[in-house]
Write a protein that holds these residues in place. Structure first.
Motif, PDB file in Angstrom:
ATOM      1  N   VAL A 135       3.232 -12.715 -10.422  1.00  0.00           N
ATOM      2  CA  VAL A 135       2.668 -12.364  -9.116  1.00  0.00           C
ATOM      3  C   VAL A 135       3.160 -10.974  -8.711  1.00  0.00           C
ATOM      4  N   TYR A 136       4.445 -10.726  -8.891  1.00  0.00           N
ATOM      5  CA  TYR A 136       5.001  -9.405  -8.567  1.00  0.00           C
ATOM      6  C   TYR A 136       4.312  -8.318  -9.381  1.00  0.00           C
ATOM      7  N   GLN A 137       4.191  -8.547 -10.683  1.00  0.00           N
ATOM      8  CA  GLN A 137       3.559  -7.561 -11.557  1.00  0.00           C
ATOM      9  C   GLN A 137       2.115  -7.293 -11.119  1.00  0.00           C
ATOM     10  N   GLU A 138       1.420  -8.362 -10.794  1.00  0.00           N
ATOM     11  CA  GLU A 138       0.002  -8.252 -10.436  1.00  0.00           C
ATOM     12  C   GLU A 138      -0.202  -7.503  -9.126  1.00  0.00           C
ATOM     13  N   VAL A 139       0.572  -7.849  -8.113  1.00  0.00           N
ATOM     14  CA  VAL A 139       0.338  -7.296  -6.783  1.00  0.00           C
ATOM     15  C   VAL A 139       0.946  -5.907  -6.614  1.00  0.00           C
ATOM     16  N   TYR A 140       2.138  -5.698  -7.162  1.00  0.00           N
ATOM     17  CA  TYR A 140       2.861  -4.461  -6.866  1.00  0.00           C
ATOM     18  C   TYR A 140       2.811  -3.403  -7.968  1.00  0.00           C
ATOM     19  N   LEU A 141       2.747  -3.793  -9.215  1.00  0.00           N
ATOM     20  CA  LEU A 141       2.774  -2.789 -10.278  1.00  0.00           C
ATOM     21  C   LEU A 141       1.396  -2.511 -10.866  1.00  0.00           C
ATOM     22  N   SER A 142       0.572  -3.543 -11.032  1.00  0.00           N
ATOM     23  CA  SER A 142      -0.725  -3.309 -11.680  1.00  0.00           C
ATOM     24  C   SER A 142      -1.664  -2.491 -10.801  1.00  0.00           C
ATOM     25  N   ARG A 143      -1.402  -2.470  -9.505  1.00  0.00           N
ATOM     26  CA  ARG A 143      -2.275  -1.734  -8.588  1.00  0.00           C
ATOM     27  C   ARG A 143      -1.791  -0.297  -8.350  1.00  0.00           C
ATOM     28  N   TRP A 144      -0.682   0.049  -8.966  1.00  0.00           N
ATOM     29  CA  TRP A 144      -0.135   1.394  -8.807  1.00  0.00           C
ATOM     30  C   TRP A 144      -0.995   2.394  -9.576  1.00  0.00           C
ATOM     31  N   ASN A 145      -1.302   3.498  -8.926  1.00  0.00           N
ATOM     32  CA  ASN A 145      -2.101   4.550  -9.555  1.00  0.00           C
ATOM     33  C   ASN A 145      -1.168   5.654 -10.057  1.00  0.00           C
ATOM     34  N   TYR A 180      -0.865   9.197   0.873  1.00  0.00           N
ATOM     35  CA  TYR A 180      -0.694   8.059   1.773  1.00  0.00           C
ATOM     36  C   TYR A 180      -2.029   7.469   2.220  1.00  0.00           C
ATOM     37  N   GLN A 181      -3.054   8.274   2.320  1.00  0.00           N
ATOM     38  CA  GLN A 181      -4.367   7.713   2.648  1.00  0.00           C
ATOM     39  C   GLN A 181      -4.857   6.807   1.529  1.00  0.00           C
ATOM     40  N   ASP A 182      -4.653   7.224   0.288  1.00  0.00           N
ATOM     41  CA  ASP A 182      -5.086   6.415  -0.849  1.00  0.00           C
ATOM     42  C   ASP A 182      -4.173   5.201  -1.036  1.00  0.00           C
ATOM     43  N   TYR A 183      -2.887   5.412  -0.921  1.00  0.00           N
ATOM     44  CA  TYR A 183      -1.894   4.339  -1.073  1.00  0.00           C
ATOM     45  C   TYR A 183      -2.116   3.242  -0.018  1.00  0.00           C
ATOM     46  N   VAL A 193      -4.363   0.427  -0.834  1.00  0.00           N
ATOM     47  CA  VAL A 193      -3.826  -0.569  -1.766  1.00  0.00           C
ATOM     48  C   VAL A 193      -2.882  -1.537  -1.064  1.00  0.00           C
ATOM     49  N   ILE A 194      -2.009  -1.011  -0.214  1.00  0.00           N
ATOM     50  CA  ILE A 194      -0.951  -1.866   0.344  1.00  0.00           C
ATOM     51  C   ILE A 194      -1.361  -2.606   1.613  1.00  0.00           C
ATOM     52  N   MET A 195      -2.380  -2.161   2.297  1.00  0.00           N
ATOM     53  CA  MET A 195      -2.722  -2.800   3.561  1.00  0.00           C
ATOM     54  C   MET A 195      -3.699  -3.944   3.359  1.00  0.00           C
ATOM     55  N   GLU A 249      16.345   8.753   3.246  1.00  0.00           N
ATOM     56  CA  GLU A 249      16.164   8.023   4.500  1.00  0.00           C
ATOM     57  C   GLU A 249      15.094   8.679   5.372  1.00  0.00           C
ATOM     58  N   LEU A 250      15.030  10.004   5.350  1.00  0.00           N
ATOM     59  CA  LEU A 250      14.010  10.689   6.143  1.00  0.00           C
ATOM     60  C   LEU A 250      12.608  10.376   5.615  1.00  0.00           C
ATOM     61  N   VAL A 251      12.470  10.372   4.289  1.00  0.00           N
ATOM     62  CA  VAL A 251      11.174  10.029   3.692  1.00  0.00           C
ATOM     63  C   VAL A 251      10.828   8.576   3.995  1.00  0.00           C
ATOM     64  N   TRP A 252      11.849   7.717   3.977  1.00  0.00           N
ATOM     65  CA  TRP A 252      11.646   6.314   4.324  1.00  0.00           C
ATOM     66  C   TRP A 252      10.995   6.174   5.697  1.00  0.00           C
ATOM     67  N   GLY A 253      11.394   7.056   6.620  1.00  0.00           N
ATOM     68  CA  GLY A 253      10.843   6.973   7.965  1.00  0.00           C
ATOM     69  C   GLY A 253       9.336   7.107   7.971  1.00  0.00           C
ATOM     70  N   LEU A 254       8.817   8.061   7.194  1.00  0.00           N
ATOM     71  CA  LEU A 254       7.364   8.225   7.096  1.00  0.00           C
ATOM     72  C   LEU A 254       6.736   7.028   6.389  1.00  0.00           C
ATOM     73  N   HIS A 255       7.303   6.643   5.261  1.00  0.00           N
ATOM     74  CA  HIS A 255       6.745   5.553   4.467  1.00  0.00           C
ATOM     75  C   HIS A 255       6.699   4.255   5.280  1.00  0.00           C
ATOM     76  N   ALA A 256       7.788   3.971   5.970  1.00  0.00           N
ATOM     77  CA  ALA A 256       7.866   2.726   6.742  1.00  0.00           C
ATOM     78  C   ALA A 256       6.866   2.721   7.894  1.00  0.00           C
ATOM     79  N   ALA A 257       6.649   3.885   8.495  1.00  0.00           N
ATOM     80  CA  ALA A 257       5.691   3.953   9.607  1.00  0.00           C
ATOM     81  C   ALA A 257       4.286   3.603   9.141  1.00  0.00           C
ATOM     82  N   ILE A 258       3.959   4.011   7.936  1.00  0.00           N
ATOM     83  CA  ILE A 258       2.626   3.716   7.401  1.00  0.00           C
ATOM     84  C   ILE A 258       2.541   2.258   6.960  1.00  0.00           C
ATOM     85  N   TYR A 259       3.579   1.763   6.289  1.00  0.00           N
ATOM     86  CA  TYR A 259       3.598   0.353   5.889  1.00  0.00           C
ATOM     87  C   TYR A 259       3.508  -0.565   7.111  1.00  0.00           C
TER      88      TYR A 259
END
Length: 200
Positions: A55-65, A87-90, A93-95, A151-161
């Motif tokens: 399930v992990y492989q299918e949802v999180y890794l196989s969909r990675w571009n 981030y628009q393309d990502y 996939v994640i939402m 950590e600063l990059v995390w701030g952007l990533h987390a806001a989008i997630y």
């Protein structure tokens, strides 16, 4: 049904099942939902742990571009355009219902999905973005990436997630124009980063 097709159908059903009920859900209940016997399920996936890994492989890794990593480091384009495009393309996939809910359930259950995926993100995205941010700020610094920078990059990533969490966990509306919202978040982040980085 051909074995490969049966395996794919079980995996697809497992992704939907665990996204609905969480990882407390048992293989007996999963088999019943799929309309198969538990022994047949175990013929394809010998244990729940093996199934969860798939399930992990299918949802999180196989969909990675893999192209995303090239987008991020293509200095022929301004960094803001690169980050926005990524981030628009990502986000597409994640939402999704499965992606967001499985990630949340994994954290609550104490599975290693989160740690594995975050380590993967650090190698494929975060460290690369930090190096690109340094260049964007006029620093040709190739020293090891510091946790404080990540950590600063995390701030952007987390806001989008979090937009996905808002939709699939809290059942609250998302921005009407997701691409525009992401572009604004990236622009805001870059403006703040350049100032903080200069001060540091």
């Amino acid at each position: 049904m051909a074995p490969a097709d049966r395996e794919a159908r079980i995996l697809e059903g497992a992704v939907a099942f665990f996204a609905d009920v969480g990882f407390e859900g048992g293989t007996r209940e999963l088999a019943a939902r799929l309309g198969i016997t538990q022994p047949l399920l175990y013929r394809y996936f010998p244990s729940k742990e093996v199934l969860l890994d798939r399930v992990y492989q299918e949802v999180y890794l196989s969909r990675w571009n893999p192209q995303w990593e090239k987008w991020l480091t293509d200095r022929s384009r301004p960094l803001e355009k690169r980050l926005t495009a990524f981030y628009q393309d990502y986000a597409q996939v994640i939402m999704t219902y499965e992606w967001v809910r499985l990630f949340m359930f994994a954290g609550l259950k104490g599975l290693d999905f989160n740690a594995r995926y975050i380590a993967f993100l650090r190698a494929t995205v975060f460290d690369k973005v930090v190096l690109e941010l340094r260049v964007d700020c006029g620093q040709e610094d190739t020293s090891p990436v510091r946790d404080e920078e990540v950590e600063l990059v995390w701030g952007l990533h987390a806001a989008i997630y979090y937009l996905g969490v808002r939709r699939w966990i809290y059942r609250m509306p998302m921005p009407a124009d997701l691409d525009r919202d992401i572009a604004l978040r990236v622009s805001t982040f870059l403006g703040g980063f350049s100032r903080v980085y200069a001060d540091a």
